[in-house]
Design a protein around this motif. Sequence first.
Motif, PDB file in Angstrom:
ATOM      1  N   PHE A 189       0.823  -1.214   0.000  1.00 19.95           N
ATOM      2  CA  PHE A 189       0.000   0.000   0.000  1.00 19.95           C
ATOM      3  C   PHE A 189       0.854   1.258   0.000  1.00 19.95           C
ATOM      4  CE2 PHE A 189      -1.858   3.275   2.858  1.00 19.95           C
ATOM      5  CZ  PHE A 189      -2.850   3.738   2.009  1.00 19.95           C
ATOM      6  N   ILE A 190       0.470   2.237  -0.859  1.00 24.13           N
ATOM      7  CA  ILE A 190       1.067   3.574  -0.810  1.00 24.13           C
ATOM      8  C   ILE A 190      -0.067   4.592  -0.874  1.00 24.13           C
ATOM      9  CG2 ILE A 190       2.567   5.251  -1.920  1.00 24.13           C
ATOM     10  CD1 ILE A 190       4.144   2.974  -3.121  1.00 24.13           C
ATOM     11  N   CYS A 191      -0.152   5.440   0.163  1.00 23.82           N
ATOM     12  CA  CYS A 191      -1.217   6.434   0.218  1.00 23.82           C
ATOM     13  C   CYS A 191      -0.993   7.513  -0.843  1.00 23.82           C
ATOM     14  CB  CYS A 191      -1.231   7.069   1.614  1.00 23.82           C
ATOM     15  SG  CYS A 191      -2.433   8.396   1.783  1.00 23.82           S
ATOM     16  N   SER A 192      -2.072   7.863  -1.569  1.00 25.39           N
ATOM     17  CA  SER A 192      -1.945   8.871  -2.629  1.00 25.39           C
ATOM     18  C   SER A 192      -1.914  10.283  -2.058  1.00 25.39           C
ATOM     19  CB  SER A 192      -3.105   8.741  -3.610  1.00 25.39           C
ATOM     20  OG  SER A 192      -4.330   9.035  -2.969  1.00 25.39           O
ATOM     21  N   LYS A 193      -2.305  10.439  -0.790  1.00 23.43           N
ATOM     22  CA  LYS A 193      -2.329  11.761  -0.169  1.00 23.43           C
ATOM     23  C   LYS A 193      -1.008  12.094   0.506  1.00 23.43           C
ATOM     24  CE  LYS A 193      -6.765  12.582  -0.926  1.00 23.43           C
ATOM     25  NZ  LYS A 193      -7.227  13.661  -1.813  1.00 23.43           N
ATOM     26  N   CYS A 194      -0.475  11.165   1.289  1.00 21.75           N
ATOM     27  CA  CYS A 194       0.720  11.462   2.077  1.00 21.75           C
ATOM     28  C   CYS A 194       1.885  10.515   1.759  1.00 21.75           C
ATOM     29  CB  CYS A 194       0.401  11.422   3.575  1.00 21.75           C
ATOM     30  SG  CYS A 194       0.124   9.756   4.215  1.00 21.75           S
ATOM     31  N   SER A 241     -12.830  -3.630   4.081  1.00 20.17           N
ATOM     32  CA  SER A 241     -13.699  -4.389   3.191  1.00 20.17           C
ATOM     33  C   SER A 241     -14.022  -3.553   1.954  1.00 20.17           C
ATOM     34  CB  SER A 241     -14.980  -4.776   3.913  1.00 20.17           C
ATOM     35  OG  SER A 241     -15.673  -3.620   4.297  1.00 20.17           O
ATOM     36  N   GLY A 242     -14.301  -4.203   0.866  1.00 19.52           N
ATOM     37  CA  GLY A 242     -14.637  -3.490  -0.352  1.00 19.52           C
ATOM     38  C   GLY A 242     -13.426  -2.969  -1.088  1.00 19.52           C
ATOM     39  N   TYR A 243     -12.263  -3.527  -0.800  1.00 18.52           N
ATOM     40  CA  TYR A 243     -11.018  -3.186  -1.486  1.00 18.52           C
ATOM     41  C   TYR A 243     -10.620  -1.734  -1.296  1.00 18.52           C
ATOM     42  CZ  TYR A 243     -12.267  -7.622  -3.474  1.00 18.52           C
ATOM     43  OH  TYR A 243     -12.633  -8.925  -3.614  1.00 18.52           O
ATOM     44  N   ASN A 244     -10.847  -1.222  -0.102  1.00 17.06           N
ATOM     45  CA  ASN A 244     -10.348   0.091   0.261  1.00 17.06           C
ATOM     46  C   ASN A 244      -9.194  -0.078   1.241  1.00 17.06           C
ATOM     47  OD1 ASN A 244     -12.296   1.432  -1.249  1.00 17.06           O
ATOM     48  ND2 ASN A 244     -13.752   1.366   0.440  1.00 17.06           N
ATOM     49  N   TYR A 245      -8.374   0.969   1.335  1.00 12.69           N
ATOM     50  CA  TYR A 245      -7.243   0.919   2.250  1.00 12.69           C
ATOM     51  C   TYR A 245      -7.255   2.164   3.114  1.00 12.69           C
ATOM     52  CZ  TYR A 245      -3.230  -2.169   2.908  1.00 12.69           C
ATOM     53  OH  TYR A 245      -2.365  -3.126   3.369  1.00 12.69           O
ATOM     54  N   HIS A 246      -7.185   1.973   4.412  1.00 13.61           N
ATOM     55  CA  HIS A 246      -7.200   3.103   5.334  1.00 13.61           C
ATOM     56  C   HIS A 246      -5.780   3.466   5.726  1.00 13.61           C
ATOM     57  CE1 HIS A 246      -7.994   4.619   9.676  1.00 13.61           C
ATOM     58  NE2 HIS A 246      -8.002   5.624   8.827  1.00 13.61           N
ATOM     59  N   CYS A 247      -5.375   4.697   5.419  1.00 15.64           N
ATOM     60  CA  CYS A 247      -4.020   5.155   5.734  1.00 15.64           C
ATOM     61  C   CYS A 247      -3.929   5.575   7.193  1.00 15.64           C
ATOM     62  CB  CYS A 247      -3.651   6.330   4.828  1.00 15.64           C
ATOM     63  SG  CYS A 247      -2.064   7.077   5.237  1.00 15.64           S
ATOM     64  N   TYR A 248      -2.918   5.056   7.903  1.00 14.70           N
ATOM     65  CA  TYR A 248      -2.720   5.433   9.307  1.00 14.70           C
ATOM     66  C   TYR A 248      -2.117   6.836   9.422  1.00 14.70           C
ATOM     67  CZ  TYR A 248      -3.532   0.571  10.683  1.00 14.70           C
ATOM     68  OH  TYR A 248      -4.075  -0.656  10.898  1.00 14.70           O
ATOM     69  N   CYS A 271      -2.701   9.697   7.530  1.00 15.60           N
ATOM     70  CA  CYS A 271      -3.557  10.868   7.351  1.00 15.60           C
ATOM     71  C   CYS A 271      -5.041  10.529   7.385  1.00 15.60           C
ATOM     72  CB  CYS A 271      -3.211  11.553   6.028  1.00 15.60           C
ATOM     73  SG  CYS A 271      -3.611  10.559   4.573  1.00 15.60           S
ATOM     74  N   ASP A 272      -5.378   9.298   7.713  1.00 13.61           N
ATOM     75  CA  ASP A 272      -6.766   8.848   7.797  1.00 13.61           C
ATOM     76  C   ASP A 272      -7.492   8.850   6.462  1.00 13.61           C
ATOM     77  OD1 ASP A 272      -7.013   7.985  10.376  1.00 13.61           O
ATOM     78  OD2 ASP A 272      -7.732   9.892  11.172  1.00 13.61           O
ATOM     79  N   HIS A 273      -6.750   9.000   5.395  1.00 16.22           N
ATOM     80  CA  HIS A 273      -7.347   8.942   4.070  1.00 16.22           C
ATOM     81  C   HIS A 273      -7.738   7.494   3.765  1.00 16.22           C
ATOM     82  CE1 HIS A 273      -7.972   9.457  -0.198  1.00 16.22           C
ATOM     83  NE2 HIS A 273      -7.005   8.615  -0.489  1.00 16.22           N
ATOM     84  N   VAL A 274      -8.916   7.333   3.151  1.00 13.45           N
ATOM     85  CA  VAL A 274      -9.308   6.006   2.717  1.00 13.45           C
ATOM     86  C   VAL A 274      -9.161   5.932   1.199  1.00 13.45           C
ATOM     87  CG1 VAL A 274     -11.166   4.324   2.565  1.00 13.45           C
ATOM     88  CG2 VAL A 274     -10.894   5.696   4.639  1.00 13.45           C
ATOM     89  N   GLU A 275      -8.237   5.118   0.790  1.00 15.69           N
ATOM     90  CA  GLU A 275      -7.908   4.989  -0.621  1.00 15.69           C
ATOM     91  C   GLU A 275      -8.729   3.865  -1.238  1.00 15.69           C
ATOM     92  OE1 GLU A 275      -4.837   6.568  -1.894  1.00 15.69           O
ATOM     93  OE2 GLU A 275      -5.116   5.805  -3.912  1.00 15.69           O
ATOM     94  N   SER A 276      -9.348   4.181  -2.355  1.00 19.58           N
ATOM     95  CA  SER A 276     -10.108   3.156  -3.063  1.00 19.58           C
ATOM     96  C   SER A 276      -9.252   2.501  -4.128  1.00 19.58           C
ATOM     97  CB  SER A 276     -11.337   3.792  -3.723  1.00 19.58           C
ATOM     98  OG  SER A 276     -11.910   2.900  -4.643  1.00 19.58           O
ATOM     99  N   ALA A 277      -9.488   1.235  -4.325  1.00 19.24           N
ATOM    100  CA  ALA A 277      -8.723   0.505  -5.342  1.00 19.24           C
ATOM    101  C   ALA A 277      -8.974   1.058  -6.740  1.00 19.24           C
ATOM    102  CB  ALA A 277      -9.088  -0.975  -5.316  1.00 19.24           C
ATOM    103  N   THR A 278     -10.133   1.666  -6.917  1.00 13.87           N
ATOM    104  CA  THR A 278     -10.498   2.142  -8.256  1.00 13.87           C
ATOM    105  C   THR A 278     -10.215   3.626  -8.462  1.00 13.87           C
ATOM    106  OG1 THR A 278     -12.748   2.431  -7.451  1.00 13.87           O
ATOM    107  CG2 THR A 278     -12.274   0.387  -8.611  1.00 13.87           C
ATOM    108  N   ALA A 279      -9.651   4.309  -7.454  1.00 14.13           N
ATOM    109  CA  ALA A 279      -9.333   5.713  -7.599  1.00 14.13           C
ATOM    110  C   ALA A 279      -8.110   5.905  -8.491  1.00 14.13           C
ATOM    111  CB  ALA A 279      -9.059   6.345  -6.230  1.00 14.13           C
ATOM    112  N   ASN A 280      -8.134   6.962  -9.301  1.00 17.65           N
ATOM    113  CA  ASN A 280      -6.992   7.332 -10.152  1.00 17.65           C
ATOM    114  C   ASN A 280      -6.603   6.246 -11.134  1.00 17.65           C
ATOM    115  OD1 ASN A 280      -6.811   9.718  -8.599  1.00 17.65           O
ATOM    116  ND2 ASN A 280      -5.604   8.609  -7.080  1.00 17.65           N
ATOM    117  N   THR A 281      -7.551   5.522 -11.595  1.00 14.87           N
ATOM    118  CA  THR A 281      -7.219   4.510 -12.585  1.00 14.87           C
ATOM    119  C   THR A 281      -7.948   4.788 -13.875  1.00 14.87           C
ATOM    120  OG1 THR A 281      -8.936   3.060 -11.660  1.00 14.87           O
ATOM    121  CG2 THR A 281      -6.677   2.660 -10.979  1.00 14.87           C
TER     122      THR A 281
END
Length: 68
Positions: free
Chosen positions: A35-40, A49-56, A58-68
């Motif tokens: 995982f690499i956060c797109s914000k920080c 769940s749902g193929y999202n990733y929660h960044c510790y 900055c609390d950003h929740v990254e979606s697998a389908t974002a920026n693709t």
Amino acid sequence: MDVFQGQNILSFIKELPNDESCKAYLAKIKWSEGFICSKCCGTKGCEKSGYNYHCYGCDHVESATANT
Ligand SMILES: [Zn+2]
């Protein structure tokens, strides 16, 4: 994995049976190196769940389908 590069990825994704399979596939590609956060650009996080990733970082929740 050479087969799945460039245009072949797009045509491959279009042939996936449903959105869920598509997300799972994208998540696998996107975070195949970890995982690499797109914000920080943090690498610490946990998968939700749902193929999202929660960044510790900055609390950003990254979606697998974002920026693709
Ligand atoms: Zn972050």
